[in-house]
Write a protein that holds these residues in place. Structure first.
Motif, PDB file in Angstrom:
ATOM      1  N   MET A 116      35.515  17.645  15.417  1.00 20.28           N
ATOM      2  CA  MET A 116      34.715  16.547  14.865  1.00 20.28           C
ATOM      3  C   MET A 116      33.544  16.264  15.805  1.00 20.28           C
ATOM      4  O   MET A 116      33.767  16.305  17.237  1.00 20.28           O
ATOM      5  N   VAL A 117      32.326  15.949  15.257  1.00 15.61           N
ATOM      6  CA  VAL A 117      31.231  15.354  16.252  1.00 15.61           C
ATOM      7  C   VAL A 117      31.026  14.110  15.553  1.00 15.61           C
ATOM      8  O   VAL A 117      30.808  14.048  14.376  1.00 15.61           O
ATOM      9  N   LEU A 118      31.328  12.898  16.266  1.00 13.75           N
ATOM     10  CA  LEU A 118      31.135  11.529  15.639  1.00 13.75           C
ATOM     11  C   LEU A 118      30.091  10.694  16.179  1.00 13.75           C
ATOM     12  O   LEU A 118      30.147  10.641  17.433  1.00 13.75           O
ATOM     13  N   GLY A 119      29.015  10.375  15.476  1.00 10.86           N
ATOM     14  CA  GLY A 119      27.959   9.598  16.084  1.00 10.86           C
ATOM     15  C   GLY A 119      28.400   8.162  16.000  1.00 10.86           C
ATOM     16  O   GLY A 119      29.017   7.355  15.187  1.00 10.86           O
ATOM     17  N   TYR A 120      28.294   7.549  17.118  1.00 10.56           N
ATOM     18  CA  TYR A 120      28.852   6.103  17.500  1.00 10.56           C
ATOM     19  C   TYR A 120      27.961   5.437  18.558  1.00 10.56           C
ATOM     20  O   TYR A 120      27.339   6.094  19.357  1.00 10.56           O
ATOM     21  N   PRO A 121      27.958   4.155  18.498  1.00 10.28           N
ATOM     22  CA  PRO A 121      27.430   3.381  19.723  1.00 10.28           C
ATOM     23  C   PRO A 121      28.270   3.155  20.895  1.00 10.28           C
ATOM     24  O   PRO A 121      29.425   2.792  20.565  1.00 10.28           O
ATOM     25  N   GLU A 122      28.050   3.763  21.993  1.00  7.41           N
ATOM     26  CA  GLU A 122      28.884   3.654  23.220  1.00  7.41           C
ATOM     27  C   GLU A 122      28.430   2.668  23.948  1.00  7.41           C
ATOM     28  O   GLU A 122      27.271   2.511  24.510  1.00  7.41           O
ATOM     29  N   ARG A 123      29.776   1.757  24.859  1.00  4.56           N
ATOM     30  CA  ARG A 123      29.356   1.024  25.549  1.00  4.56           C
ATOM     31  C   ARG A 123      29.750   1.405  27.039  1.00  4.56           C
ATOM     32  O   ARG A 123      31.128   2.189  26.908  1.00  4.56           O
ATOM     33  N   CYS A 124      28.738   1.476  27.838  1.00  3.13           N
ATOM     34  CA  CYS A 124      29.314   1.885  29.353  1.00  3.13           C
ATOM     35  C   CYS A 124      28.928   0.831  30.281  1.00  3.13           C
ATOM     36  O   CYS A 124      27.731   0.886  30.688  1.00  3.13           O
ATOM     37  N   GLY A 125      29.907   0.001  30.842  1.00  2.35           N
ATOM     38  CA  GLY A 125      29.367  -1.056  31.536  1.00  2.35           C
ATOM     39  C   GLY A 125      28.607  -1.991  30.770  1.00  2.35           C
ATOM     40  O   GLY A 125      29.066  -2.428  29.583  1.00  2.35           O
ATOM     41  N   ARG A 126      27.500  -2.256  31.144  1.00  3.68           N
ATOM     42  CA  ARG A 126      26.479  -3.186  30.372  1.00  3.68           C
ATOM     43  C   ARG A 126      25.539  -2.524  29.459  1.00  3.68           C
ATOM     44  O   ARG A 126      24.686  -3.190  28.652  1.00  3.68           O
ATOM     45  N   ALA A 127      25.608  -1.077  29.750  1.00  3.00           N
ATOM     46  CA  ALA A 127      24.665  -0.190  28.978  1.00  3.00           C
ATOM     47  C   ALA A 127      25.236   0.397  27.824  1.00  3.00           C
ATOM     48  O   ALA A 127      26.354   0.342  27.303  1.00  3.00           O
ATOM     49  N   LEU A 128      24.327   0.513  26.687  1.00  8.66           N
ATOM     50  CA  LEU A 128      24.738   0.952  25.526  1.00  8.66           C
ATOM     51  C   LEU A 128      23.910   2.198  25.207  1.00  8.66           C
ATOM     52  O   LEU A 128      22.530   2.321  25.474  1.00  8.66           O
ATOM     53  N   TYR A 129      24.710   3.269  24.549  1.00  8.76           N
ATOM     54  CA  TYR A 129      23.900   4.482  24.481  1.00  8.76           C
ATOM     55  C   TYR A 129      24.141   4.792  22.874  1.00  8.76           C
ATOM     56  O   TYR A 129      25.093   4.486  22.314  1.00  8.76           O
ATOM     57  N   ASN A 130      23.191   5.731  22.536  1.00 11.88           N
ATOM     58  CA  ASN A 130      23.553   6.203  21.141  1.00 11.88           C
ATOM     59  C   ASN A 130      24.178   7.508  21.225  1.00 11.88           C
ATOM     60  O   ASN A 130      23.354   8.460  21.713  1.00 11.88           O
ATOM     61  N   SER A 131      25.318   7.570  20.887  1.00 14.40           N
ATOM     62  CA  SER A 131      26.164   8.777  21.428  1.00 14.40           C
ATOM     63  C   SER A 131      26.874   9.676  20.430  1.00 14.40           C
ATOM     64  O   SER A 131      26.776   9.189  19.054  1.00 14.40           O
ATOM     65  N   ALA A 132      27.184  10.638  20.633  1.00 13.80           N
ATOM     66  CA  ALA A 132      28.054  11.567  19.717  1.00 13.80           C
ATOM     67  C   ALA A 132      29.134  12.122  20.428  1.00 13.80           C
ATOM     68  O   ALA A 132      29.023  12.806  21.610  1.00 13.80           O
ATOM     69  N   ALA A 133      30.533  11.850  20.148  1.00 14.92           N
ATOM     70  CA  ALA A 133      31.851  12.370  20.675  1.00 14.92           C
ATOM     71  C   ALA A 133      32.169  13.619  19.982  1.00 14.92           C
ATOM     72  O   ALA A 133      31.858  13.653  18.739  1.00 14.92           O
ATOM     73  N   VAL A 134      32.471  14.837  20.703  1.00 14.44           N
ATOM     74  CA  VAL A 134      32.979  15.882  20.119  1.00 14.44           C
ATOM     75  C   VAL A 134      34.371  15.994  20.498  1.00 14.44           C
ATOM     76  O   VAL A 134      34.902  16.207  21.777  1.00 14.44           O
ATOM     77  N   PHE A 135      35.255  16.067  19.414  1.00 15.64           N
ATOM     78  CA  PHE A 135      36.507  16.113  19.515  1.00 15.64           C
ATOM     79  C   PHE A 135      37.244  17.752  19.113  1.00 15.64           C
ATOM     80  O   PHE A 135      36.418  18.294  18.202  1.00 15.64           O
ATOM     81  N   GLY A 136      38.064  18.330  19.901  1.00 13.05           N
ATOM     82  CA  GLY A 136      38.538  19.697  19.440  1.00 13.05           C
ATOM     83  C   GLY A 136      39.571  19.514  18.423  1.00 13.05           C
ATOM     84  O   GLY A 136      39.936  18.246  17.861  1.00 13.05           O
ATOM     85  N   ARG A 137      40.249  20.601  17.921  1.00 15.01           N
ATOM     86  CA  ARG A 137      41.209  20.504  16.926  1.00 15.01           C
ATOM     87  C   ARG A 137      42.520  19.780  17.329  1.00 15.01           C
ATOM     88  O   ARG A 137      43.303  19.220  16.555  1.00 15.01           O
ATOM     89  N   ASP A 138      42.803  19.844  18.327  1.00 12.81           N
ATOM     90  CA  ASP A 138      44.024  19.021  19.140  1.00 12.81           C
ATOM     91  C   ASP A 138      43.466  17.486  19.559  1.00 12.81           C
ATOM     92  O   ASP A 138      44.493  16.695  19.877  1.00 12.81           O
TER      93      ASP A 138
END
Length: 269
Positions: free
Chosen positions: A82-104
């Motif tokens: 899966m490639v999931l588009g989401y807003p990512e919080r890292c500390g005080r920063a916010l990113y326009n991100s995409a997380a990639v998950f494997g079959r597991d």
């Protein structure tokens, strides 16, 4: 030769709760798995919806959050990536991100968008640093997000990392349909790679998006295209097409002999 069946989930545009987004995603993953997909891609900022700073901030997730863990479980349950588009919080920063998950359900990569094109994104997000390459089922992959692919340099950076499949969650507005029609296949052609470009649906009630998700081959041809409404489209890619395209002519190799970076630019009188 490596074969991989890619699914693009052209989701309805909506500002929804994380639970609603995950429920819809679970249904799409189920359909994709039943159709034989190895990986599914969502649009840009799928988890929050695109265009509202309040919605993005409200849906922002830290890596390892309960919501991302639930998304990972969906991937593991259906045994597809899966490639999931989401807003990512890292500390005080916010990113326009995409997380990639494997079959597991394992997190393989987390990409942060580099090019922020409008006031909504520039006010809300911090830019990332560019693509990285990762392996999925024997295929060398990278991620860009939406506006990133309109910069030849970013797609070229991915190509120089050996990318065979470029995965692009997007939220392309209807008035820029030229990007999906012409720029995306051009990036595939000039970099000898497959490109999976996943947009939001274009609906009568919300027609601002192009609804023109597509998978392009290294010869610049569309393997499949969505038609506007919510859709799930699939195509099987064969990585031998990358080498076949390069056997005709290899832009990456030939570029070394051109010296574009050092060539003088003629002044126009």
């Amino acid at each position: 030769m490596t074969l991989l069946t890619l699914a693009l989930f052209q989701a309805r545009p909506a500002f929804h709760s994380a639970d609603e987004a995950l429920a819809t995603l679970n249904s799409a993953m189920s359909r994709a798995a039943a159709a034989g997909a190895d990986m599914l891609v969502t649009p840009e900022l799928y988890l929050s919806g695109y265009g509202s700073a309040a919605a993005a901030r409200g849906a922002a997730q830290d890596l390892g959050s309960q919501t991302l863990h639930a998304a990972a479980q969906i991937a593991a349950e259906h045994r597809i990536g899966m490639v999931l588009g989401y807003p990512e919080r890292c500390g005080r920063a916010l990113y326009n991100s995409a997380a990639v998950f494997g079959r597991d359900g394992r997190l393989i990569s987390n990409y942060r968008k580099v090019a922020l094109p409008n006031d909504f994104e520039r006010d809300c997000f911090v830019p990332g640093i560019g693509p990285e390459a990762f392996e999925f089922e024997g295929v060398r992959c990278s991620v860009l997000i939406c506006y990133d692919i309109e910069f030849p340099e970013l797609a070229r950076r991915a190509a120089l990392l050996g990318t065979e499949l470029l995965l692009v969650p997007t939220a392309l507005r209807a008035k820029w349909r030229f990007v999906s029609d012409a720029i995306v296949p051009s990036r595939a052609y000039e970099n000898a790679m497959f490109v999976g470009y996943c947009d939001f649906a274009a609906e009568a009630s919300n027609s601002q998006f192009s609804g023109a998700s597509s998978i392009c081959a290294p010869d610049g041809q569309h393997l499949c295209r969505a038609t506007g409404p919510e859709d799930l489209i699939l195509a099987t890619i064969d990585t031998t097409a990358v080498q076949q395209r390069k056997s005709d002519f290899d832009f990456l190799q030939d570029l070394k002999g051109i010296g574009c970076a050092t060539s003088p630019i003629a002044k126009i009188a």
